[in-house]
Design a protein around this motif. Structure first.
Motif, PDB file in Angstrom:
ATOM      1  N   ASN A 147       1.944   8.743   2.575  1.00 28.98           N
ATOM      2  CA  ASN A 147       1.965   7.254   2.440  1.00 28.98           C
ATOM      3  C   ASN A 147       2.827   6.677   3.309  1.00 28.98           C
ATOM      4  OD1 ASN A 147       4.549   8.459   1.843  1.00 28.98           O
ATOM      5  ND2 ASN A 147       4.197   8.525  -0.281  1.00 28.98           N
ATOM      6  N   THR A 186      -7.884   4.623 -10.940  1.00 26.57           N
ATOM      7  CA  THR A 186      -7.445   5.654 -10.409  1.00 26.57           C
ATOM      8  C   THR A 186      -6.487   6.392 -11.010  1.00 26.57           C
ATOM      9  OG1 THR A 186      -7.588   4.552  -8.309  1.00 26.57           O
ATOM     10  CG2 THR A 186      -6.632   6.578  -8.093  1.00 26.57           C
ATOM     11  N   GLY A 198      -2.942  10.181  -0.566  1.00 27.85           N
ATOM     12  CA  GLY A 198      -1.995   9.067  -0.570  1.00 27.85           C
ATOM     13  C   GLY A 198      -0.518   9.536  -1.248  1.00 27.85           C
ATOM     14  N   THR A 199      -0.451  10.638  -2.168  1.00 26.09           N
ATOM     15  CA  THR A 199       0.802  11.120  -2.881  1.00 26.09           C
ATOM     16  C   THR A 199       1.806  11.437  -1.929  1.00 26.09           C
ATOM     17  OG1 THR A 199      -0.571  12.021  -4.471  1.00 26.09           O
ATOM     18  CG2 THR A 199       1.654  12.632  -4.452  1.00 26.09           C
ATOM     19  N   SER A 216       0.771  -1.218  -0.060  1.00 22.51           N
ATOM     20  CA  SER A 216      -0.032  -0.041  -0.096  1.00 22.51           C
ATOM     21  C   SER A 216       0.926   1.175  -0.046  1.00 22.51           C
ATOM     22  CB  SER A 216      -0.919  -0.159   1.451  1.00 22.51           C
ATOM     23  OG  SER A 216      -0.125  -0.016   2.295  1.00 22.51           O
ATOM     24  N   SER A 217       2.021   1.061   0.390  1.00 20.78           N
ATOM     25  CA  SER A 217       2.892   2.640   0.521  1.00 20.78           C
ATOM     26  C   SER A 217       3.617   2.712  -0.707  1.00 20.78           C
ATOM     27  CB  SER A 217       3.761   2.486   1.729  1.00 20.78           C
ATOM     28  OG  SER A 217       4.566   1.160   1.885  1.00 20.78           O
ATOM     29  N   THR A 218       3.707   1.855  -1.647  1.00 20.82           N
ATOM     30  CA  THR A 218       4.186   1.769  -2.854  1.00 20.82           C
ATOM     31  C   THR A 218       3.519   3.030  -3.631  1.00 20.82           C
ATOM     32  OG1 THR A 218       5.054  -0.418  -2.823  1.00 20.82           O
ATOM     33  CG2 THR A 218       5.420   1.127  -4.989  1.00 20.82           C
ATOM     34  N   THR A 219       4.174   4.285  -4.054  1.00 14.37           N
ATOM     35  CA  THR A 219       3.779   4.981  -4.971  1.00 14.37           C
ATOM     36  C   THR A 219       3.907   4.937  -6.090  1.00 14.37           C
ATOM     37  OG1 THR A 219       5.142   6.702  -4.482  1.00 14.37           O
ATOM     38  CG2 THR A 219       3.938   6.616  -2.846  1.00 14.37           C
ATOM     39  N   LEU A 220       3.115   5.945  -7.070  1.00 14.85           N
ATOM     40  CA  LEU A 220       3.456   5.979  -8.378  1.00 14.85           C
ATOM     41  C   LEU A 220       4.807   6.590  -8.686  1.00 14.85           C
ATOM     42  CD1 LEU A 220       1.648   5.554 -11.026  1.00 14.85           C
ATOM     43  CD2 LEU A 220       1.690   7.971 -11.186  1.00 14.85           C
ATOM     44  N   ALA A 221       5.092   7.368  -7.690  1.00 13.76           N
ATOM     45  CA  ALA A 221       6.575   7.909  -8.118  1.00 13.76           C
ATOM     46  C   ALA A 221       7.638   7.161  -8.062  1.00 13.76           C
ATOM     47  CB  ALA A 221       6.636   9.121  -7.016  1.00 13.76           C
ATOM     48  N   GLY A 243      -1.241   5.400  -3.830  1.00 14.70           N
ATOM     49  CA  GLY A 243      -0.344   6.691  -3.760  1.00 14.70           C
ATOM     50  C   GLY A 243      -0.895   7.720  -4.579  1.00 14.70           C
ATOM     51  N   PHE A 244      -1.992   8.170  -4.757  1.00 20.38           N
ATOM     52  CA  PHE A 244      -2.734   9.067  -5.454  1.00 20.38           C
ATOM     53  C   PHE A 244      -3.497   9.979  -4.485  1.00 20.38           C
ATOM     54  CE2 PHE A 244      -2.680   5.852  -8.811  1.00 20.38           C
ATOM     55  CZ  PHE A 244      -2.160   6.702 -10.084  1.00 20.38           C
ATOM     56  N   TYR A 245      -3.796  11.360  -4.834  1.00 26.89           N
ATOM     57  CA  TYR A 245      -4.560  12.134  -3.982  1.00 26.89           C
ATOM     58  C   TYR A 245      -3.900  12.235  -2.443  1.00 26.89           C
ATOM     59  CZ  TYR A 245      -8.090  11.751  -7.609  1.00 26.89           C
ATOM     60  OH  TYR A 245      -8.505  11.718  -8.910  1.00 26.89           O
ATOM     61  N   VAL A 298      -7.164  10.492 -12.385  1.00 20.22           N
ATOM     62  CA  VAL A 298      -6.295  11.325 -12.012  1.00 20.22           C
ATOM     63  C   VAL A 298      -5.622  11.875 -13.465  1.00 20.22           C
ATOM     64  CG1 VAL A 298      -3.655  11.772 -11.190  1.00 20.22           C
ATOM     65  CG2 VAL A 298      -5.536  10.538  -9.891  1.00 20.22           C
TER      66      VAL A 298
END
Lengths: 116, 263
Positions: free
Chosen positions: B98, A92, B94-95, A38-43, B90-92, A96
């Motif tokens: 996190n 999602t 959660g960006t 869950s903590s893996t971000t798109l970044a 990881g959006f909104y 975005v």
């Protein structure tokens, strides 16, 4: 005695297989946009070709006032081309980037119309 | 003196009209409440209180553009329809929220993603956070004062280096060229005796960029193409999208009407 050794070997083999499956499944799930972490971000994910194109096109918003009509038209066309790609993304990500793409495309259209 | 009385009368008339639209006079928000947004699209169905989002804490750290352009938050409460799953991906919220991202070397707490319910109450706090006022008072004590809104002159706070909103998030924001600064321009006030408005593009673009305002909020750029009225503005159109809700309120006339008085 042999039975005990056999059970131990089977347990070890099962552990190796399960570990391997988890190792492979996590990145696959992440690419699909449904990361189990869950903590893996798109970044942190590797940049996809559509993202590179998106970043390149939308980076031009700050230059939009000085762009020629032809340059603006070309950027609008690139936005149009990106649209179906973004529509095909995970829910999602789609939501975005649909909004982000719309904002930069609308600015280019606005600048084009303002320059008439 | 005559001009001042006239300006006060015009202001009173517009404010009265704005309140009359809703039928009920709204309570003026306290400084710590100004800019707060209640978000509750899915909270009720999840058995949680709505989220109370405080703009003041976020705008002191990040520009408007980072959140409303790069992250993709809408410009009106509830329009984004944020789900816990979106945050978890990881959006909104959660960006940044996190559990990994840092601000000034402190880890930013993880947004509620439905897995760890005790964390949810940090944001899903409607009517349950008595410490907000104290936290705001401590935050605001050394910032330049302003009469209305949050009671903070945000622009001056940035000019003095007391706040430095971040305008780029690695992996989220796009690397853009610096903008060429446009000249300020004047908009003539409709009422006799009212000073004209000096609109500063540079003050607005430093926090917003171009695409946050054009074309969604301001469609016409040719002078005189769009007729702005204070009634429209108080109804939340044009300048009223931000001013009154988050940026300084429009009742602070002399923040915009700073030009010369047209004869």
């Amino acid at each position: 005695m042999n039975n005990v050794r056999l059970r131990k070997a089977v347990r070890q083999a099962v552990a190796v297989i399960v570990g391997g499956v988890i190792f492979v499944a996590l990145p696959l799930n992440h690419e699909a946009g449904t990361s189990l972490l869950s903590s893996t971000t798109l970044a942190q994910a590797a940049e996809q070709p559509w993202e590179q194109e998106f970043n390149e096109v939308c980076a031009k918003t700050t230059d939009s006032m000085s762009l020629s009509r032809e340059e603006l038209k070309s950027l609008i066309a690139r936005c149009e081309k990106l649209k179906p790609v973004i529509e095909g993304l995970e829910e999602t990500t789609r939501k975005v980037y649909r909004k982000r793409l719309e904002m930069c495309k609308n600015l280019f259209v606005f600048m084009l119309e303002s320059n008439k | 003196m005559k001009h001042l009385i006239l300006a006060m009368a015009v202001l009173f008339a517009f404010v009265s009209l704005a309140f009359a639209e809703g039928g009920v006079k709204k309570r003026k928000p306290l400084p710590y409440e100004f800019g707060s947004v209640v978000i509750g699209n899915f909270s009720g169905s999840a058995g949680l209180s709505p989220v109370v989002f405080d703009h003041w804490i976020h705008r002191s750290k990040y520009t408007c553009r980072v959140c409303h352009v790069d992250i993709g938050f809408g410009m009106s409460a509830g329009s984004t329809k944020i789900r816990a799953a979106d945050n978890g991906k990881g959006f909104y919220c959660g960006t940044c929220h996190n559990g990994k991202s840092k601000y000034e070397n402190k880890i930013i707490f993880e947004a509620c993603s439905g897995k760890d319910s005790h964390k949810c109450g940090i944001c899903h706090s409607m009517g349950r956070n008595p410490l907000r006022e104290q936290a705001f008072a401590k935050f605001a004590e050394n910032l330049p004062k302003e009469r209305l809104g949050n009671g903070i002159n945000w622009q001056l706070a940035e000019e003095k280096g007391l706040i430095s909103p971040i305008n780029y998030l690695e992996g989220i924001s796009i690397k853009r060229n610096a903008m060429s600064v446009q000249k300020d321009f004047s908009l003539e006030a409709k009422n006799e005796g009212m000073p004209s408005i000096i609109f500063s593009h540079s003050k607005h673009t430093v926090w917003n960029g171009c695409e946050l305002c054009h074309p969604d909020i301001f469609l016409g750029v040719k002078k005189g193409a769009t007729k702005y009225s204070m009634i429209d503005l108080f109804q939340g159109k044009y300048c009223g999208v931000c001013h009154n809700k988050v940026a300084f309120p429009q009742t602070d006339c002399q923040r915009c009407h700073v030009g010369s008085v047209e004869k």
